[in-house]
Design an enzyme around this catalytic site. Structure first.
Site, PDB file in Angstrom:
ATOM      1  N   ASP A 243       0.846  -1.202   0.000  1.00 21.31           N
ATOM      2  CA  ASP A 243       0.000   0.000   0.000  1.00 21.31           C
ATOM      3  C   ASP A 243       0.877   1.246   0.000  1.00 21.31           C
ATOM      4  O   ASP A 243       0.599   2.236  -0.681  1.00 21.31           O
ATOM      5  CB  ASP A 243      -0.904  -0.020   1.243  1.00 21.31           C
ATOM      6  CG  ASP A 243      -2.165   0.806   1.087  1.00 21.31           C
ATOM      7  OD1 ASP A 243      -2.151   1.754   0.292  1.00 21.31           O
ATOM      8  OD2 ASP A 243      -3.166   0.515   1.779  1.00 21.31           O
TER       9      ASP A 243
ATOM     10  N   HIS B  96      -8.052  -1.213   8.784  1.00 17.44           N
ATOM     11  CA  HIS B  96      -7.116  -0.702   7.765  1.00 17.44           C
ATOM     12  C   HIS B  96      -7.500   0.757   7.510  1.00 17.44           C
ATOM     13  O   HIS B  96      -8.316   1.055   6.640  1.00 17.44           O
ATOM     14  CB  HIS B  96      -7.251  -1.555   6.500  1.00 17.44           C
ATOM     15  CG  HIS B  96      -6.367  -1.149   5.365  1.00 17.44           C
ATOM     16  ND1 HIS B  96      -5.280  -1.897   4.952  1.00 17.44           N
ATOM     17  CD2 HIS B  96      -6.401  -0.078   4.520  1.00 17.44           C
ATOM     18  CE1 HIS B  96      -4.697  -1.318   3.912  1.00 17.44           C
ATOM     19  NE2 HIS B  96      -5.367  -0.211   3.626  1.00 17.44           N
TER      20      HIS B  96
ATOM     21  N   ASN C 201      -1.551   5.277   4.971  1.00 17.28           N
ATOM     22  CA  ASN C 201      -2.071   4.477   6.079  1.00 17.28           C
ATOM     23  C   ASN C 201      -1.615   5.096   7.399  1.00 17.28           C
ATOM     24  O   ASN C 201      -0.661   5.864   7.447  1.00 17.28           O
ATOM     25  CB  ASN C 201      -1.499   3.056   6.004  1.00 17.28           C
ATOM     26  CG  ASN C 201      -1.992   2.292   4.801  1.00 17.28           C
ATOM     27  OD1 ASN C 201      -1.425   2.392   3.719  1.00 17.28           O
ATOM     28  ND2 ASN C 201      -3.048   1.537   4.978  1.00 17.28           N
TER      29      ASN C 201
ATOM     30  N   CYS D  83      -3.896   5.061  -2.793  1.00 18.69           N
ATOM     31  CA  CYS D  83      -4.336   4.249  -3.918  1.00 18.69           C
ATOM     32  C   CYS D  83      -4.623   5.193  -5.082  1.00 18.69           C
ATOM     33  O   CYS D  83      -5.286   6.208  -4.894  1.00 18.69           O
ATOM     34  CB  CYS D  83      -5.587   3.474  -3.498  1.00 18.69           C
ATOM     35  SG  CYS D  83      -6.342   2.562  -4.853  1.00 18.69           S
TER      36      CYS D  83
HETATM   37  P1  HMG Z   1      -9.463  -5.746 -16.263  1.00 16.64           P
HETATM   38  O1  HMG Z   1      -9.038  -4.778 -17.311  1.00 16.64           O
HETATM   39  O2  HMG Z   1     -10.909  -5.834 -15.959  1.00 16.64           O
HETATM   40  O3  HMG Z   1      -8.922  -7.216 -16.526  1.00 16.64           O
HETATM   41  O4  HMG Z   1      -8.636  -5.396 -14.949  1.00 16.64           O
HETATM   42  P2  HMG Z   1      -8.887  -8.114 -17.781  1.00 16.64           P
HETATM   43  O5  HMG Z   1      -8.990  -9.503 -17.289  1.00 16.64           O
HETATM   44  O6  HMG Z   1      -9.823  -7.625 -18.822  1.00 16.64           O
HETATM   45  O7  HMG Z   1      -7.375  -7.900 -18.333  1.00 16.64           O
HETATM   46  C1  HMG Z   1      -6.927  -6.672 -18.883  1.00 16.64           C
HETATM   47  C2  HMG Z   1      -5.423  -6.695 -18.977  1.00 16.64           C
HETATM   48  O8  HMG Z   1      -4.835  -6.827 -17.672  1.00 16.64           O
HETATM   49  C3  HMG Z   1      -4.882  -7.893 -19.775  1.00 16.64           C
HETATM   50  O9  HMG Z   1      -3.651  -7.478 -20.333  1.00 16.64           O
HETATM   51  C4  HMG Z   1      -4.590  -8.913 -18.715  1.00 16.64           C
HETATM   52  O10 HMG Z   1      -3.627  -9.846 -19.084  1.00 16.64           O
HETATM   53  C5  HMG Z   1      -4.071  -8.042 -17.585  1.00 16.64           C
HETATM   54  P3  HMG Z   1      -3.556  -6.926 -21.856  1.00 16.64           P
HETATM   55  O11 HMG Z   1      -4.134  -8.028 -22.692  1.00 16.64           O
HETATM   56  O12 HMG Z   1      -4.385  -5.660 -21.904  1.00 16.64           O
HETATM   57  O13 HMG Z   1      -2.089  -6.674 -22.031  1.00 16.64           O
HETATM   58  N1  HMG Z   1      -4.286  -8.642 -16.266  1.00 16.64           N
HETATM   59  C6  HMG Z   1      -3.301  -8.882 -15.394  1.00 16.64           C
HETATM   60  N2  HMG Z   1      -1.975  -8.682 -15.455  1.00 16.64           N
HETATM   61  C7  HMG Z   1      -1.261  -9.050 -14.372  1.00 16.64           C
HETATM   62  N3  HMG Z   1      -1.814  -9.588 -13.260  1.00 16.64           N
HETATM   63  C8  HMG Z   1      -3.130  -9.793 -13.184  1.00 16.64           C
HETATM   64  C9  HMG Z   1      -3.931  -9.437 -14.290  1.00 16.64           C
HETATM   65  N4  HMG Z   1      -5.257  -9.509 -14.524  1.00 16.64           N
HETATM   66  C10 HMG Z   1      -5.457  -9.031 -15.733  1.00 16.64           C
HETATM   67  N5  HMG Z   1      -3.653 -10.315 -12.077  1.00 16.64           N
HETATM   68  C11 HMG Z   1      -7.724  -5.846 -12.799  1.00 16.64           C
HETATM   69  C12 HMG Z   1      -8.922  -5.983 -13.738  1.00 16.64           C
HETATM   70  C13 HMG Z   1      -8.195  -6.176 -11.414  1.00 16.64           C
HETATM   71  C14 HMG Z   1      -6.650  -6.821 -13.245  1.00 16.64           C
HETATM   72  C15 HMG Z   1      -7.178  -4.396 -12.901  1.00 16.64           C
HETATM   73  O14 HMG Z   1      -8.218  -3.501 -12.751  1.00 16.64           O
HETATM   74  C16 HMG Z   1      -6.124  -4.135 -11.878  1.00 16.64           C
HETATM   75  O15 HMG Z   1      -5.060  -4.730 -11.848  1.00 16.64           O
HETATM   76  N6  HMG Z   1      -6.372  -3.171 -10.952  1.00 16.64           N
HETATM   77  C17 HMG Z   1      -5.408  -2.822  -9.943  1.00 16.64           C
HETATM   78  C18 HMG Z   1      -6.119  -2.606  -8.677  1.00 16.64           C
HETATM   79  C19 HMG Z   1      -5.132  -2.303  -7.575  1.00 16.64           C
HETATM   80  O16 HMG Z   1      -4.096  -2.935  -7.452  1.00 16.64           O
HETATM   81  N7  HMG Z   1      -5.476  -1.288  -6.745  1.00 16.64           N
HETATM   82  C20 HMG Z   1      -4.697  -0.952  -5.599  1.00 16.64           C
HETATM   83  C21 HMG Z   1      -4.818  -1.980  -4.520  1.00 16.64           C
HETATM   84  S1  HMG Z   1      -6.371  -1.942  -3.656  1.00 16.64           S
HETATM   85  C22 HMG Z   1      -6.116  -0.832  -2.368  1.00 16.64           C
HETATM   86  O17 HMG Z   1      -5.133  -0.133  -2.344  1.00 16.64           O
HETATM   87  C23 HMG Z   1      -7.099  -0.775  -1.242  1.00 16.64           C
HETATM   88  C24 HMG Z   1      -6.592  -1.488   0.012  1.00 16.64           C
HETATM   89  O18 HMG Z   1      -5.373  -0.922   0.447  1.00 16.64           O
HETATM   90  C25 HMG Z   1      -7.632  -1.362   1.132  1.00 16.64           C
HETATM   91  C26 HMG Z   1      -8.100   0.081   1.345  1.00 16.64           C
HETATM   92  O19 HMG Z   1      -7.274   0.943   1.661  1.00 16.64           O
HETATM   93  O20 HMG Z   1      -9.287   0.292   1.158  1.00 16.64           O
HETATM   94  C27 HMG Z   1      -6.367  -2.974  -0.240  1.00 16.64           C
HETATM   95 MG    MG Z   2      -5.169   0.856   1.706  1.00 12.60          MG
END
Ligand code: HMG
Ligand code: MG
Length: 304
Positions: free
Chosen positions: A14, A205, A247, A238
């Site tokens: 994060d 969190h 955080n 994020c």
């Molecule tokens: P999407 O576009 O719906 O997925 O993304 P898709 O299945 O259609 O795939 C699109 C492209 O992404 C493809 O590549 C896939 O291969 C690739 P392309 O053909 O365009 O080259 N892909 C991936 N590559 C690597 N690893 C994977 C993966 N999946 C698909 N796992 C997806 C959906 C979820 C993947 C995208 O939206 C994403 O990665 N989002 C990132 C979200 C993220 O990391 N956010 C930050 C963390 S959450 C947070 O911070 C909150 C938290 O701290 C708690 C809080 O504070 O509230 C946890």
């Molecule tokens: Mg967070």
């Protein structure tokens, strides 16, 4: 830690996922190693997400491979879908975290699907993880407010928490992603969710945008919650939560806990060292009040 308290250090994930300055795999590994040396045990070290969405987490496989063999740590990684699960597994993940949202707006922005669709994506991930003996944590974002949808009712959080718990998550982490919560709201939320998921299995969190995170944690502790997600130096944010800050800082939480008589086993000097090193790399001073105070104290002592 005494009193059943558990810290989940999320700084390497994060903390760094929204930093403009790229932090190399080498530097992330060093950061994690110093955190472990400081006595922290559970560390979220990376994310197996789209490299287009979060380029900062590229190399999480190498990070996990390099720290994963340390016997003194438990390493968590974020996994949004089966593709991420396969990559995490190949890198040796033993604990993963799926991450959903209590609000539709954030779910769409963050993981490009509705809340209901996200649950469908998590189902095979959790099933495969359980079959492989991999533990799964479940995050819920925007539990106290959403940057897109505004107010979020506890009921929306309860609904997602119940599903994650029933799927088999061993813990549900409640994310105040944009740090808008206050102690009263945090307390009410914990009470509501604890009606369905045991309080001991809820993590807090809290981001610190409005300076309430430590107060919210304390209120949560009074309700019986014991698991706290924190980031060294108060790093974090994020890209899909515009305006939100980091955080709650691990140093500030440790200082509070020790003051409450909770023995944490964390070496504050080493923890501040980890914070200072990463802060130098990203080019800004830590927002942790405790780190700032201890750094100022040291400067004063050196100048005398
Ligand atoms: P999407 O576009 O719906 O997925 O993304 P898709 O299945 O259609 O795939 C699109 C492209 O992404 C493809 O590549 C896939 O291969 C690739 P392309 O053909 O365009 O080259 N892909 C991936 N590559 C690597 N690893 C994977 C993966 N999946 C698909 N796992 C997806 C959906 C979820 C993947 C995208 O939206 C994403 O990665 N989002 C990132 C979200 C993220 O990391 N956010 C930050 C963390 S959450 C947070 O911070 C909150 C938290 O701290 C708690 C809080 O504070 O509230 C946890
Ligand atoms: Mg967070």
């Amino acid at each position: 830690m005494s009193d059943g308290v558990r810290i989940v250090e999320v700084g390497p994930r994060d903390g760094l996922q929204n930093e403009k300055t790229p932090v190399s795999v080498e530097a992330r590994v060093t950061f994690i190693e110093v955190l472990l040396d400081a006595g922290l045990h559970t560390v979220e070290v990376g994310a197996f997400v789209s490299p287009k969405a979060i380029p900062q987490m590229v190399g999480s496989d190498e990070v996990l491979r390099r720290v994963g063999s340390r016997p003194d740590g438990e390493f968590h990684v974020l996994v949004p879908n089966e593709k991420g699960y396969e990559a995490a597994r190949a890198a040796g993940a033993r604990v993963i975290a799926v991450f959903g949202s209590a609000s539709e707006g954030f779910s769409r922005a963050n993981i490009n699907c509705s809340v209901a669709e996200s649950i469908e994506r998590f189902k095979p991930v959790v099933a495969r993880a359980r079959a492989d003996g991999v533990r799964v944590r479940g995050y819920i974002s925007c539990v106290l407010g959403c940057p897109y949808d505004g107010e979020v009712k506890p009921k929306a959080v309860v609904d997602v928490a119940k599903v994650l718990w029933d799927l088999g998550c061993y813990e549900v982490s409640l994310g105040d992603t944009i740090g808008v919560g206050t102690p009263k709201k945090a307390r009410e939320l914990l009470r509501a969710v604890a009606g369905h998921v045991p309080m001991a299995r809820l993590a807090m969190h809290f981001h610190d945008t409005y300076g309430q995170a430590l107060a919210n944690l304390y209120a949560g502790m009074e309700e019986g919650a014991r698991v706290m997600d924190c980031a060294a130096g108060g790093l974090g944010g994020c890209p899909y939560a515009p305006g939100a800050t980091g955080n709650v800082a691990t140093e500030d939480v440790i200082y509070m806990l020790e003051g409450l008589g909770v023995a944490t086993g964390v070496d504050m000097t080493k923890l501040v060292q980890a914070t200072n090193e990463i802060s130098t790399l990203i080019g800004r001073p830590p927002v942790s009040r405790v780190a700032a105070a201890l750094n100022a104290k040291k400067r004063l002592a050196n100048s005398e």
